[in-house]
Scaffold this motif. Structure first.
Motif, PDB file in Angstrom:
ATOM      1  N   LEU A  20      -5.409-115.756  85.994  1.00 34.47           N
ATOM      2  CA  LEU A  20      -6.457-116.722  85.651  1.00 34.47           C
ATOM      3  C   LEU A  20      -6.054-117.558  84.439  1.00 34.47           C
ATOM      4  N   CYS A  21      -5.381-116.937  83.490  1.00 34.96           N
ATOM      5  CA  CYS A  21      -4.926-117.662  82.289  1.00 34.96           C
ATOM      6  C   CYS A  21      -3.903-118.728  82.641  1.00 34.96           C
ATOM      7  N   ALA A  22      -3.162-118.502  83.711  1.00 36.63           N
ATOM      8  CA  ALA A  22      -2.101-119.424  84.084  1.00 36.63           C
ATOM      9  C   ALA A  22      -2.626-120.662  84.807  1.00 36.63           C
ATOM     10  N   GLU A  23      -3.883-120.624  85.234  1.00 33.27           N
ATOM     11  CA  GLU A  23      -4.449-121.775  85.930  1.00 33.27           C
ATOM     12  C   GLU A  23      -4.587-122.951  84.971  1.00 33.27           C
ATOM     13  N   PRO A  24      -4.336-124.151  85.453  1.00 29.21           N
ATOM     14  CA  PRO A  24      -4.450-125.335  84.589  1.00 29.21           C
ATOM     15  C   PRO A  24      -5.886-125.515  84.087  1.00 29.21           C
ATOM     16  N   GLY A  25      -6.003-125.859  82.827  1.00 27.53           N
ATOM     17  CA  GLY A  25      -7.310-126.119  82.240  1.00 27.53           C
ATOM     18  C   GLY A  25      -8.040-124.882  81.766  1.00 27.53           C
ATOM     19  N   ARG A  26      -7.402-123.718  81.862  1.00 26.64           N
ATOM     20  CA  ARG A  26      -8.042-122.483  81.413  1.00 26.64           C
ATOM     21  C   ARG A  26      -7.287-121.939  80.219  1.00 26.64           C
ATOM     22  N   SER A  27      -8.009-121.537  79.200  1.00 27.96           N
ATOM     23  CA  SER A  27      -7.374-120.945  78.032  1.00 27.96           C
ATOM     24  C   SER A  27      -7.577-119.434  78.056  1.00 27.96           C
ATOM     25  N   VAL A  28      -6.764-118.751  77.291  1.00 29.29           N
ATOM     26  CA  VAL A  28      -6.852-117.299  77.208  1.00 29.29           C
ATOM     27  C   VAL A  28      -8.206-116.894  76.635  1.00 29.29           C
ATOM     28  N   VAL A  29      -8.654-117.623  75.617  1.00 34.38           N
ATOM     29  CA  VAL A  29      -9.928-117.305  74.977  1.00 34.38           C
ATOM     30  C   VAL A  29     -11.073-117.449  75.977  1.00 34.38           C
ATOM     31  N   GLU A  30     -11.052-118.512  76.767  1.00 35.19           N
ATOM     32  CA  GLU A  30     -12.104-118.755  77.754  1.00 35.19           C
ATOM     33  C   GLU A  30     -12.132-117.648  78.811  1.00 35.19           C
ATOM     34  N   VAL A  31     -10.969-117.292  79.323  1.00 41.72           N
ATOM     35  CA  VAL A  31     -10.888-116.250  80.351  1.00 41.72           C
ATOM     36  C   VAL A  31     -11.349-114.913  79.774  1.00 41.72           C
ATOM     37  N   ALA A  32     -10.922-114.608  78.550  1.00 47.38           N
ATOM     38  CA  ALA A  32     -11.311-113.339  77.917  1.00 47.38           C
ATOM     39  C   ALA A  32     -12.828-113.263  77.743  1.00 47.38           C
ATOM     40  N   GLU A  33     -13.440-114.348  77.308  1.00 41.62           N
ATOM     41  CA  GLU A  33     -14.900-114.354  77.135  1.00 41.62           C
ATOM     42  C   GLU A  33     -15.602-114.172  78.475  1.00 41.62           C
ATOM     43  N   ASN A  34     -15.126-114.855  79.515  1.00 35.65           N
ATOM     44  CA  ASN A  34     -15.744-114.744  80.842  1.00 35.65           C
ATOM     45  C   ASN A  34     -15.627-113.321  81.407  1.00 35.65           C
ATOM     46  N   LEU A  35     -14.531-112.644  81.107  1.00 35.02           N
ATOM     47  CA  LEU A  35     -14.320-111.298  81.627  1.00 35.02           C
ATOM     48  C   LEU A  35     -14.904-110.219  80.716  1.00 35.02           C
ATOM     49  N   GLY A  36     -15.285-110.595  79.523  1.00 34.08           N
ATOM     50  CA  GLY A  36     -15.865-109.636  78.590  1.00 34.08           C
ATOM     51  C   GLY A  36     -14.846-108.724  77.938  1.00 34.08           C
ATOM     52  N   ILE A  37     -13.653-109.254  77.727  1.00 33.24           N
ATOM     53  CA  ILE A  37     -12.601-108.484  77.052  1.00 33.24           C
ATOM     54  C   ILE A  37     -12.129-109.271  75.838  1.00 33.24           C
ATOM     55  N   GLY A  38     -11.411-108.608  74.969  1.00 32.32           N
ATOM     56  CA  GLY A  38     -10.890-109.257  73.782  1.00 32.32           C
ATOM     57  C   GLY A  38      -9.707-110.148  74.092  1.00 32.32           C
ATOM     58  N   LYS A  39      -9.603-111.240  73.364  1.00 37.64           N
ATOM     59  CA  LYS A  39      -8.495-112.172  73.607  1.00 37.64           C
ATOM     60  C   LYS A  39      -7.154-111.540  73.268  1.00 37.64           C
ATOM     61  N   ASP A  40      -7.126-110.672  72.254  1.00 38.64           N
ATOM     62  CA  ASP A  40      -5.879-110.004  71.894  1.00 38.64           C
ATOM     63  C   ASP A  40      -5.386-109.093  73.021  1.00 38.64           C
ATOM     64  N   LEU A  41      -6.322-108.442  73.675  1.00 42.27           N
ATOM     65  CA  LEU A  41      -5.970-107.590  74.806  1.00 42.27           C
ATOM     66  C   LEU A  41      -5.371-108.417  75.939  1.00 42.27           C
ATOM     67  N   LEU A  42      -5.979-109.549  76.207  1.00 40.88           N
ATOM     68  CA  LEU A  42      -5.482-110.431  77.272  1.00 40.88           C
ATOM     69  C   LEU A  42      -4.112-111.006  76.909  1.00 40.88           C
ATOM     70  N   TYR A  43      -3.904-111.335  75.636  1.00 45.55           N
ATOM     71  CA  TYR A  43      -2.584-111.805  75.205  1.00 45.55           C
ATOM     72  C   TYR A  43      -1.527-110.712  75.425  1.00 45.55           C
TER      73      TYR A  43
END
Length: 102
Positions: A20-43
């Motif tokens: 999901l992070c790799a999709e154009p127009g999506r940021s890691v922070v946005e995806v993390a918030e939508n999934l309810g996880i921390g951005k550091d974890l997603l990174y």
């Protein structure tokens, strides 16, 4: 003390989150918030995914990510070690029996 139990995410969830992070127009922070996880974890998941080129990534708790060839090598090494141990035991037994029969 933390009252929230530690959440566990399966391999498919992690992989989909990274994709999901790799999709154009999506940021890691946005995806993390939508999934309810921390951005550091997603990174971290993203870094692990890319370091393994997406293959054999996120194997689970305490499980090493091994290719089929690496698994076969590990099994063969174990069989060799067991066989060498059996050989050494038989050598010692032969030495004992040959000594007592004289």
């Amino acid at each position: 003390m933390n009252s929230n139990p530690r959440r566990k995410f399966d391999q498919e969830f992690k992989r989909n989150a990274v994709l999901l992070c790799a999709e154009p127009g999506r940021s890691v922070v946005e995806v993390a918030e939508n999934l309810g996880i921390g951005k550091d974890l997603l990174y971290r998941w993203r870094r692990e995914y890319h370091s393994a080129n997406g293959q054999y990534v996120f194997p689970g708790n305490g499980v090493e990510a091994l290719t089929p060839d690496q698994k076969q090598i590990r099994e063969l090494k174990k069989k060799l070690r067991d066989t060498e141990m059996e050989r050494d035991i038989l050598k010692k037994a032969m030495a004992i029996f040959s000594r007592t029969s004289k």
